[in-house]
Scaffold this motif. Structure first.
Motif, short mmCIF file in Angstrom:
data_model
loop_
_atom_site.label_atom_id
_atom_site.label_comp_id
_atom_site.label_asym_id
_atom_site.label_seq_id
_atom_site.Cartn_x
_atom_site.Cartn_y
_atom_site.Cartn_z
N ARG A 8 49.74 44.65 35.39
CA ARG A 8 50.27 43.53 36.18
C ARG A 8 50.00 43.74 37.67
O ARG A 8 49.57 42.83 38.38
N TYR A 9 50.25 44.95 38.14
CA TYR A 9 50.05 45.26 39.55
C TYR A 9 48.59 45.09 39.95
O TYR A 9 48.28 44.46 40.97
N LEU A 10 47.68 45.62 39.14
CA LEU A 10 46.26 45.52 39.46
C LEU A 10 45.77 44.08 39.36
O LEU A 10 44.88 43.66 40.12
N SER A 15 43.75 39.61 42.40
CA SER A 15 43.84 38.17 42.70
C SER A 15 43.97 37.93 44.20
O SER A 15 43.37 36.99 44.74
N ILE A 16 44.76 38.76 44.87
CA ILE A 16 44.93 38.63 46.32
C ILE A 16 43.62 38.97 47.04
O ILE A 16 43.20 38.25 47.96
N ALA A 76 45.79 31.79 40.49
CA ALA A 76 45.38 30.74 41.43
C ALA A 76 46.25 30.78 42.69
O ALA A 76 47.26 30.09 42.80
N LEU A 77 45.84 31.61 43.65
CA LEU A 77 46.57 31.74 44.90
C LEU A 77 46.04 30.76 45.94
O LEU A 77 44.90 30.28 45.83
N ASP A 78 46.88 30.47 46.94
CA ASP A 78 46.44 29.60 48.01
C ASP A 78 46.51 30.33 49.34
O ASP A 78 46.67 31.55 49.39
N ARG A 206 43.21 30.48 37.78
CA ARG A 206 42.14 29.57 38.13
C ARG A 206 41.37 29.14 36.87
O ARG A 206 41.19 29.93 35.95
N LYS A 207 40.92 27.90 36.89
CA LYS A 207 40.13 27.38 35.78
C LYS A 207 38.64 27.63 35.98
O LYS A 207 37.87 27.66 35.01
#
Length: 227
Positions: A8-10, A15-16, A76-78, A206-207
Motif C-alpha cells: 500500500r505504501y509503495l 502514484s505521487i 488518480a491524483l490531482d 486512472r483509466k
C-alpha cells in the motif's frame, strides 16, 4: 499485514511520484517557451532546461513501467498532490495551466520568481529521494529502488542551471518566506495528505496513462534490476 502495508505504501508513493514527474515535464514546456522567448541567446540555459524536461519524462516512463510490472494503474491524483502545483499557486496566485507565459516573458521579476520556485522544488526532490533510497520498504523493491537511484543522479542538474541564472543576472536567491512555503508544502503532503490517502481505500485509479494523448511518446524504458 506487513506485506499489505508495504504494498500500500509503495503504491501511494509511486502514484505521487508518477503524477509529479508528468506534471514536471509538461510544466517545463511552459518554462522552455518563456526562456526561448526571453533569452534566445542563452543557449546553455535552454539546453539545461531541455535536459531537465527530458529527464522528467524519462522518470515518468520508468514509474509507468514499474506500475505495468505490478499489473495496476496509479491512483488518480490531482494537483493537490503536486509540489510544483502548490508552489506556483501560492507564489503566483494561479495554477500552472493558467500561468501567463507572456507576462513572465515581459517581466524579469516574474521570471526570477519562477527560477526560484523551480530551484527550491528540485532541491526538495533531491532531499526526499536521498531519504527514500535508505527507506527499508523502498530497498525491498529492487525495481523501485533502481528508479530512485537514477532520479538521484539526475536531480542536481535540475536546480543548478536556475541558480546559475539567478547568480549571473544578480538576482536574489530564495528568501525565508519562499523556503518556508517549500517546507510547508512538503509537510502538508507528508503529515496530512499522505495519511488521508493511505486510509482512502476506495480511491479511484486512472483509466489511462497521463501521456496517452501526447504526440510521439517515447517507448517505455526497461528497468534494470540488479541481481
Amino acid at each position: 499485514m506487513k506485506q499489505w502495508f508495504a504494498r500500500r505504501y509503495l503504491d501511494l508513493l509511486g502514484s505521487i511520484y508518477i503524477y509529479n514527474e508528468h506534471r514536471g515535464y509538461t510544466a517545463l514546456d511552459r518554462v522552455l517557451e518563456a526562456v526561448k522567448a526571453k533569452h534566445p541567446e542563452a543557449t546553455e540555459l535552454i539546453a539545461a532546461v531541455e535536459k531537465h524536461r527530458a529527464d522528467e519524462r524519462k522518470h515518468y516512463t520508468m514509474f509507468k513501467r514499474w506500475f505495468q510490472l505490478r499489473g495496476t494503474m496509479p491512483i488518480a491524483l490531482d494537483r493537490t498532490f503536486g509540489h510544483i502545483d502548490r508552489f506556483i499557486e501560492i507564489t503566483f496566485g494561479t495554477s500552472i495551466d493558467s500561468l501567463d507565459t507572456d507576462a513572465i516573458i515581459a517581466s524579469d521579476d516574474l521570471f526570477e520568481r519562477l527560477c526560484r520556485v523551480i530551484s527550491l522544488t528540485e532541491k526538495r526532490g533531491l532531499k526526499q529521494v536521498e531519504i527514500l533510497l535508505d527507506h527499508p520498504l523502498v530497498k525491498q523493491d529492487k525495481a523501485l529502488h533502481k528508479i530512485f537511484e537514477v532520479v538521484h543522479v539526475d536531480e542536481p542538474d535540475h536546480f543548478l542551471p536556475y541558480d546559475k541564472w539567478l547568480a549571473e543576472n544578480q538576482r536574489r536567491m530564495p528568501n525565508r518566506r519562499e523556503v518556508w512555503i517549500d517546507r510547508m508544502i512538503h509537510s502538508e503532503l507528508l503529515f496530512i495528505k499522505l495519511p488521508l490517502l493511505f486510509l482512502w481505500f476506495g480511491a479511484p485509479r486512472r483509466k489511462e496513462w497521463r501521456d496517452a494523448g501526447e504526440s510521439n511518446p517515447k517507448p517505455t524504458p526497461k528497468i534494470a534490476v540488479p541481481g
